[in-house]
Structure formats: C-alpha cells, structure tokens
Design a protein around this motif. Structure first.
Motif, PDB file in Angstrom:
ATOM      1  N   GLU A   7       0.828  -1.207   0.000  1.00 26.48           N
ATOM      2  CA  GLU A   7       0.000   0.000   0.000  1.00 26.48           C
ATOM      3  C   GLU A   7       0.862   1.257   0.000  1.00 26.48           C
ATOM      4  OE1 GLU A   7      -2.429  -0.522   3.433  1.00 26.48           O
ATOM      5  OE2 GLU A   7      -3.840  -1.898   2.420  1.00 26.48           O
ATOM      6  N   GLU A  10       2.113   1.722  -3.556  1.00 21.60           N
ATOM      7  CA  GLU A  10       1.020   2.142  -4.436  1.00 21.60           C
ATOM      8  C   GLU A  10       0.655   3.600  -4.213  1.00 21.60           C
ATOM      9  OE1 GLU A  10      -1.878  -0.817  -3.454  1.00 21.60           O
ATOM     10  OE2 GLU A  10      -1.299  -2.130  -5.131  1.00 21.60           O
ATOM     11  N   GLU A  11       0.720   4.049  -2.970  1.00 18.75           N
ATOM     12  CA  GLU A  11       0.422   5.458  -2.702  1.00 18.75           C
ATOM     13  C   GLU A  11       1.480   6.370  -3.309  1.00 18.75           C
ATOM     14  OE1 GLU A  11      -0.464   8.539   0.995  1.00 18.75           O
ATOM     15  OE2 GLU A  11      -0.648   6.377   1.306  1.00 18.75           O
ATOM     16  N   TRP A  14       0.631   6.615  -6.933  1.00 22.11           N
ATOM     17  CA  TRP A  14      -0.567   7.429  -7.108  1.00 22.11           C
ATOM     18  C   TRP A  14      -0.253   8.913  -6.973  1.00 22.11           C
ATOM     19  CZ3 TRP A  14      -3.250  10.766  -3.851  1.00 22.11           C
ATOM     20  CH2 TRP A  14      -4.514  11.168  -4.309  1.00 22.11           C
ATOM     21  N   GLN A  15       0.541   9.263  -5.955  1.00 21.92           N
ATOM     22  CA  GLN A  15       0.920  10.662  -5.757  1.00 21.92           C
ATOM     23  C   GLN A  15       1.730  11.178  -6.948  1.00 21.92           C
ATOM     24  OE1 GLN A  15       0.148  12.895  -3.568  1.00 21.92           O
ATOM     25  NE2 GLN A  15      -0.628  11.795  -1.764  1.00 21.92           N
ATOM     26  N   LYS A  17       1.612  10.124 -10.072  1.00 20.02           N
ATOM     27  CA  LYS A  17       0.705  10.327 -11.209  1.00 20.02           C
ATOM     28  C   LYS A  17      -0.113  11.595 -11.031  1.00 20.02           C
ATOM     29  CE  LYS A  17      -2.916   8.003 -13.868  1.00 20.02           C
ATOM     30  NZ  LYS A  17      -3.762   6.777 -13.991  1.00 20.02           N
ATOM     31  N   ARG A  18      -0.562  11.849  -9.798  1.00 23.93           N
ATOM     32  CA  ARG A  18      -1.341  13.050  -9.510  1.00 23.93           C
ATOM     33  C   ARG A  18      -0.539  14.316  -9.770  1.00 23.93           C
ATOM     34  NH1 ARG A  18      -3.529  15.002  -3.645  1.00 23.93           N
ATOM     35  NH2 ARG A  18      -1.332  15.568  -3.533  1.00 23.93           N
ATOM     36  N   GLU A  79       3.853  12.417   0.218  1.00 24.36           N
ATOM     37  CA  GLU A  79       3.470  13.575  -0.601  1.00 24.36           C
ATOM     38  C   GLU A  79       4.625  14.557  -0.755  1.00 24.36           C
ATOM     39  OE1 GLU A  79      -0.016  17.037  -0.846  1.00 24.36           O
ATOM     40  OE2 GLU A  79      -0.028  15.544   0.767  1.00 24.36           O
ATOM     41  N   SER A 170       5.383   2.534 -12.071  1.00 22.51           N
ATOM     42  CA  SER A 170       4.097   2.856 -12.684  1.00 22.51           C
ATOM     43  C   SER A 170       3.784   1.942 -13.857  1.00 22.51           C
ATOM     44  CB  SER A 170       4.089   4.319 -13.136  1.00 22.51           C
ATOM     45  OG  SER A 170       5.181   4.590 -13.998  1.00 22.51           O
TER      46      SER A 170
END
Length: 501
Positions: A7, A10-11, A14-15, A17-18, A79, A170
């Motif tokens: 997890e 994956e976070e 995700w961050q 990509k954001r 982040e 990714s």
C-alpha cells in the motif's frame, strides 16, 4: 511483501501520477542491517553494528528526471518526497537539451504480481554470536603471528550485511528482494631486518572478499589455515628475487584476472561509452568504435566475457535491477568479438542512434544504486570470463621457460579510456628449469587490445573462481557498490613485465 508495504508503494505511485509524472518508481528499504569487525595485530580496531531504513522516488516529468529520498519511512512523508522529486525534474528540464526516452520493458518482464528474490542461506550469519566471530578472527590473527616473526602488521576482517529492497513502478512491476552478503579477509605485512623492504600477502584477495550466502561461505574460506600460509609467504617474499623485465608469456590467476576484467569492463558501461559518465574510471575507447559493435575483434577467440546477474553466490546477483528489468545473462565479448554493453532503458535509443541501426532491443538490467538515497546508475553485475577447456596443471607444465605467473593484485592503474594499464601483484612466479620460482614486486603493463587479443588459453571450470569486489566507486555523489567477478587462470603471450621499485 507485506500488505502495508504494498500500500505504501502504491500510494507513492498514485501521488506521482497526480503530480503529473509520466513515469515513476520507488525503492523502499524497510530494514538494512550490517556488522563489521576488524582486528589489527590481535586488537579490535573496528566493531560496528548498524541498521537503516528509507525510501527514494525517481520519476519522469516533462521528459526530465527527478529524484528525492528520505530516511523516514512513514506515509505522511510520501506527498512531500514526491513533490520534491517533481521539483527536481522541473529544474532539470530548464537545462536539459533532449527529453529522456525509456525503452519499453519486455512484455514477459511485466507483471502485477510481486516478484521475489532471496539469497540462499544455510547458516544465518546474524545468528552466529559475536564471541564466535571474534574467536575465528583472533585464531586467524594468531596463525599469522606464529607463521613468522617478520610479520609486523596483521589485519583480519569480517563483514555481514542483510538488505531488503522493495521496488514498484508505474509500469506494474513489484519486486521484493532480500540479499545477504558476507565478506572476510586476512592480510600479513612482513618487513626485513634492515627495514628497507616490506611485502604483503592477502587471502582470499587483496580486497575484502564478498559473496552472497550465509556464514557457511566464511567457513569454506578456512581462514585460520590460510592465514598461516600467507604469513609464511610474506616472509618468503622478502628473500625472493625481483621480477625480471621484458616481453613474456604470462599466466594470470583468477584473483588478478578478475581485477583486470573489472577495470576493462568499466569501459563497457553504456553511459561511459556515450560520454555522459566520466567519474573515477573515465570514459571508454569503445566510444569511437560504436558503429563496429558486433564485428569488432576485441580479443582472441578464447575470450568470452559475460555480464551475468544470475550466478549463485555472486554479489552482482538479483531478481530485478533498479528499473524493473529482470536479471539475465548478457554477452559482452563472444569468441573475441565485441557484441554487448552494460545498458539501461534510457541509453538504448542513444546507443542505436550512434550505431546507425537498431542494435540494442532491451536493457541488460545493469542499473543499481548503493542504497535508497542514491540515484540508480549503470553498474557491473557479475562479470564472467567464461571457462575454456585447458587443465590448469597441464597449462603450467606446457608453457615455456621464462613464463611469469601473477597472483593476487597489489596495485592498478589504467588510463581514462580503459586502454593502457599497469597492474602490480603481491606475489608472482617465474618458470625456470621446470619449476615455478617465487618473484617479488612483479608488474605487467601494456595495451588492453593487445592483452585480450593475445589470450591463448582459458582454463577449465574446475579452476574457476568467483569473488566479489566491495569497493567499486562510481557516480557523483560517489556511490560504492559490490560487483561480482569470475574467471579461471588464463595464458597470455606478448606481454610486457617488470618489477616495481
């Protein structure tokens, strides 16, 4: 891979990509632990035990690389780390002339399941007590002390490291790799009565000898027995004649040949060939020859060099490199012909453009960093000179009088394009009257193309020797990497030899 770690990775993705990353990967080191013990003249001079953790994020944004890392493994940090990596990519984009192009991973290498790699271990080195380790080292030290009164400096070392590295990208690659490495060495320094000559003997090599495996790898070294032997040899070298000078045939034993191969193959790193990496080891004389790859005669037909990350016990062995490329065996020189390089996904299109045709199809899987906080770069894996068919004892009997045989490396020098070299050895022998007589302060030197093209024989697999070098430096800031090397004794003609001092 634990659910919490999955997890976490994956976070990170995700961050990334954001934040607009075109590509991203993360290397998470949940726990790295190490022990280092060093005795000098029977006294403990170094005793270290350490643990560390951290994660690093590498990403592509607007065609430029960004990277940032932290020793704090906490989801609250994700982040900020990703933001800093994006900021570094934006800064790089202002000065970068061409956008980074990554070659695709082979479809067979892509998977959404976690790929695992574990070092095969019989005896966990971290479960061996410190007292037991110290007794081994002290016994080896005493063996050197008893071997000769002329030994004035004795060094015994033992090192153990365990690293868990989790990787995600990714592109759907997830890997969980745990490696355990052990290293050990003994070294004896002898001095004559006048104090004007010192000689050094080391075992198994002049550098700390590293291998993947457990404490059983240390036991196989028979440190105490060999410590006594090298103590005797160090004293014998004080009385030995200096090595002769002239053009000779030479036999290189694996400990020497592996180091020579190491220094040669720095010139096979694609970033050096492309001229984008010059730290420490310089560039490569292969740069101007790139259009001839696949046809250029680098060595004799006896020379077969392979970059291999599959060999058991090698410190260049793994499951996946730090770009998600699967471990593999890649020929560099085949039957004497230069056919390959150590490559990354980024260098393939640049290499093919300079070659003038699509020669490289996929990365050789040679990208590694020395920790979570370092940027991954092209590094040697296990560099293997493949064995031939010659029996070592038959070779020693068949070579002519005056042939030199070189043992463990003592010094090295090679120019900044990997062409001209000088290597010195701790111990050497000259063949005289059917016997091999001891010689000291020996060196050999010359041109690397002449050297490899004059390889007349490589000995068989039964005399093959695999070792790990623990101090290969590259990149800026400097990274120190463990690289693996293997060879059997080999015979070369038309080599210039001499003595140091």
């Amino acid at each position: 891979m634990e659910t919490a770690h999955r997890e976490f990775l994956e976070e990170v993705l995700w961050q990334a990509k954001r934040e607009g990353a075109e590509y991203a990967d993360c290397r998470l080191y949940p726990k790295t632990e190490s022990e280092e013990i060093k005795l000098e003249n029977g006294q403990i001079s170094s005793l270290n035990s350490s643990q560390s953790a951290g994660f690093g994020v590498r990403l592509l944004a607007k065609g430029s690389w960004g990277f940032y890392a932290t020793p704090i493994v906490h989801r609250d940090k994700i982040e900020k780390v990703v933001e800093r990596a994006v900021q570094s990519a934006a800064t790089n984009a202002t000065i970068q002339k061409e956008k980074v192009v990554l070659s695709p991973l082979l479809k067979t290498l892509r998977s959404d399941t976690v790929q695992t790699y574990r070092t095969k271990v019989e005896i966990d080195p971290f479960k061996i007590s410190m007292d037991q380790k110290l007794i081994l080292l002290a016994s080896a030290d005493e063996a050197m002390k008893q071997a000769s009164k002329k030994i004035f400096w004795r060094i015994v070392q033992l090192s153990v490291q365990k690293t868990q590295k989790l990787f995600s990208s990714s592109e759907g690659v997830f890997s969980d790799q745990t490696t355990i490495e052990v290293g050990a060495s003994v070294q004896a320094h002898a001095m004559n009565l006048k104090g004007d000559d010192t000689q050094r003997r080391s075992y198994p090599d002049s550098h700390v000898y590293y291998m993947q495996g457990g404490y059983e790898m240390v036991q196989k070294l028979n440190l105490v027995q060999n410590a006594g032997r090298i103590g005797e040899e160090a004293e014998q070298l004080l009385l030995a004649p200096y090595a002769p000078s002239g053009n000779r045939g030479v036999i290189l034993l694996p400990q020497m040949l592996n180091l020579h191969g190491h220094e040669t193959v720095h010139g096979f790193e694609a970033d050096r060939v492309l001229g984008t990496e010059w730290t420490l080891a310089g560039g490569s004389f292969l740069t101007s020859l790139l259009p001839q790859i696949g046809n250029f005669q680098f060595g004799s037909p006896k020379v077969n060099l392979v970059a291999d990350s599959l060999t058991q016990h090698g410190v260049g062995t793994f499951g996946y490199d730090d770009e998600g490329t699967k471990a593999q065996s890649v020929p560099l020189v085949k039957d004497g012909v230069w056919v390959g390089l150590l490559t990354s996904r980024e260098t393939l299109s640049q290499l093919n453009a300079k070659i003038g045709r699509k020669y490289f199809a996929h990365s050789s899987g040679a990208v590694r960093a020395d920790g979570y906080g370092s940027w991954p770069v092209i590094r040697m894996v296990n560099i293997i000179l493949e064995p031939g068919e010659t029996d070592f004892e038959d070779l020693k009997d068949s070579v002519p009088k005056g042939t030199m045989m070189f043992g463990v490396n003592k010094s090295w020098s090679i120019d900044d394009v990997r062409r001209h070299f000088t290597f010195g050895t701790e111990i050497a022998w000259e063949k005289q009257g059917g016997k091999w007589e001891l010689r000291k302060n020996a060196k050999y030197y010359g041109d690397n193309l002449n050297f490899w093209r004059n390889c007349q024989a490589v000995c068989s697999e039964k005399s093959f020797y695999l070792q790990g070098l623990g101090s290969c430096g590259k990149a800026d800031p400097l990274q120190t990497m463990h690289t693996g090397h293997g060879s059997a004794p080999a015979y070369f003609t038309n080599i210039q030899v001499g003595s140091v001092g």
